[in-house]
Design an enzyme around this catalytic site. Structure first.
Site, PDB file in Angstrom:
ATOM      1  N   SER A 181      23.024 -22.016   9.038  1.00  0.00           N
ATOM      2  CA  SER A 181      22.666 -23.417   8.542  1.00  0.00           C
ATOM      3  C   SER A 181      23.336 -24.545   9.460  1.00  0.00           C
ATOM      4  O   SER A 181      23.193 -24.433  10.795  1.00  0.00           O
ATOM      5  CB  SER A 181      22.827 -23.756   7.272  1.00  0.00           C
ATOM      6  OG  SER A 181      22.405 -25.160   6.860  1.00  0.00           O
ATOM      7  N   HIS A 387      17.361 -20.623   1.426  1.00  0.00           N
ATOM      8  CA  HIS A 387      18.430 -20.949   2.280  1.00  0.00           C
ATOM      9  C   HIS A 387      19.840 -20.149   2.223  1.00  0.00           C
ATOM     10  O   HIS A 387      20.387 -19.938   3.221  1.00  0.00           O
ATOM     11  CB  HIS A 387      18.755 -22.641   2.115  1.00  0.00           C
ATOM     12  CG  HIS A 387      19.352 -23.214   3.499  1.00  0.00           C
ATOM     13  ND1 HIS A 387      18.755 -23.350   4.669  1.00  0.00           N
ATOM     14  CD2 HIS A 387      20.505 -23.553   3.556  1.00  0.00           C
ATOM     15  CE1 HIS A 387      19.255 -23.857   5.445  1.00  0.00           C
ATOM     16  NE2 HIS A 387      20.483 -24.286   4.794  1.00  0.00           N
TER      17      HIS A 387
END
Length: 412
Positions: A181, A387
């Site tokens: 990320s 995620h």
């Protein structure tokens, strides 16, 4: 002043009430989770499972002290004497994360341990502002100026300092790099703004790669719409700290989120509402440990910077302060865009159709702008990776870790 002032009596009374409530809740819902990993820091976690760990403190060009955690070799075969020949790999966490992200699920399930056991010299980075990197040569975390940073500073100062330290310490000409990320975002910043660092990375591995944010999904979009307000507050009063989980917060989570507790459904949704819903991939035994280490500290300016990408879709730019300050800082009313075409490092991307933050459309836009994507694995919707599943999902070995090991062998 005697302790029996009204204010002190009130504090004692509130503490007694709170303790009684906790005892009642513990009786109602069951015992708190007694997993020691909840309270252990990264060095303690790593050593608890029999791995060696070294702590390195480095100072960035602008004065922040960052802590790196190094696992120089695995626990199965003691190859300490051969550590000089082991290829170094630097792993950097995402937003509100820390070095702990790479070890939270334990041996044989966490990427840092898997890489160490496979023969790599593993370095775990910590960006400024998290619980391991809260020092500065002249500023204190209580100073407003301490928290005036976004992912731009991570790419300009933090990541170059980490890369240079690993290279200097190991004596290697190049290292491998893995980011999750925001750990990918700062890599795009570094290698586009400081293109000389491209030659220092043998292969970049991007998990849930984040740059363009125009297609994010879920409730987080509501927060992103407040971006302009966030800039005004930050520039007027200072950007606040996004605090790490307190000891009290860890106790409450260990009470409610342990396995077989009725409220665990609520706890899992804390992750799902941000990252994407995926109950199949979540190992509930790891839930309490994950939530007690996340968040690990950050600046709200980082969140605001990502929000600017949502309200300005299709753009990946430096921080937008508003026209007046932009003109003073950039000599333009519009912040400069990051020149992704300057990135020449070989790049391997791992993305997912079920990721609400690094969405398929945004990752495709990023991939199209990068000139050297040598591998891209998109986890299909039939395996609904969110995620965080790139780090902690049940299928992460097959979908992520195994391909990474093959890629590293290829680019040795």
């Amino acid at each position: 002043m005697p302790w029996t002032t009204t204010r002190q009596r009130c504090r004692v009374f509130v503490a007694i009430i709170a303790l009684n409530c906790c005892f009642w809740l513990a009786k109602a819902f069951g015992k708190t989770d007694d997993n020691p990993d909840i309270l252990l820091l990264t060095p303690e976690l790593v050593r608890r499972y029999g791995y060696p760990l070294d702590i390195h403190d480095i100072i960035t060009e602008d004065g922040y002290t960052l802590q790196l955690h190094r696992i120089p070799y695995g626990r199965n075969k003691n190859k300490k004497a051969q550590s000089e020949t082991r290829s170094p790999i630097l792993l950097v966490h995402g937003l509100v994360g820390s070095s702990a992200d790479w070890v939270l699920t334990g041996p044989e399930k966490s990427l840092a341990y898997i890489l160490a056991d496979a023969g790599y010299d593993v370095w775990l980075g910590n960006n400024r502002g998290n619980i391991y990197s809260r020092n500065h040569t002249s500023l204190s975390p209580t100073d407003r100026a301490f928290w005036d940073f976004s992912y731009h500073e991570f790419g300009i100062y933090d990541l170059p300092a980490m890369v240079d330290h690993v290279l200097h310490t190991t004596g290697h000409d190049k290292i491998f790099y893995g980011g999750h990320s925001e750990g990918t975002t700062q890599f795009w910043v570094m290698t586009s703004e400081k293109p000389e660092y491209n030659s220092k990375i043998a292969l970049m591995i991007g998990l849930a790669p984040a740059a363009f944010m125009g297609n994010i999904r879920g409730p987080i979009r509501k927060l992103a719409k407040l971006t302009y307000l966030g800039v005004w507050v930050g520039e007027t009063f200072g950007y606040p700290e996004l605090r790490s989980r307190s000891t009290w917060g860890k106790f409450v989570l260990s009470l409610f989120c342990q396995n077989m507790v009725n409220a665990q459904f609520f706890c899992s949704n804390l992750l799902f509402l941000v990252a994407g819903i995926n109950r199949e991939e979540l190992n509930t035994k790891d839930l309490t440990v994950i939530l007690t280490h996340l968040p690990a500290g950050a600046s709200w300016k980082q969140v605001v910077h990502y929000g600017q990408g949502y309200i300005d879709p299709g753009q990946f730019r430096q921080f937008n302060y508003g026209e007046d300050k932009n003109l003073r800082m950039y000599n333009s009313t519009i912040p400069p865009a990051y020149q992704l075409e300057r990135i020449t490092t070989p790049i391997a991307l791992f993305s997912s159709d079920n990721d609400w933050l690094a969405t398929t459309k945004d990752v495709e836009l990023l991939s199209a702008r990068l000139n050297n994507v040598v591998f891209h694995h998109n986890v299909p919707i039939s395996i609904p990776f969110n995620h965080y599943d790139f780090l902690w999902g049940k299928s992460s070995w097959q979908q992520v870790f195994e391909p990474i090991l093959r890629l590293l062998t290829q680019y040795q």
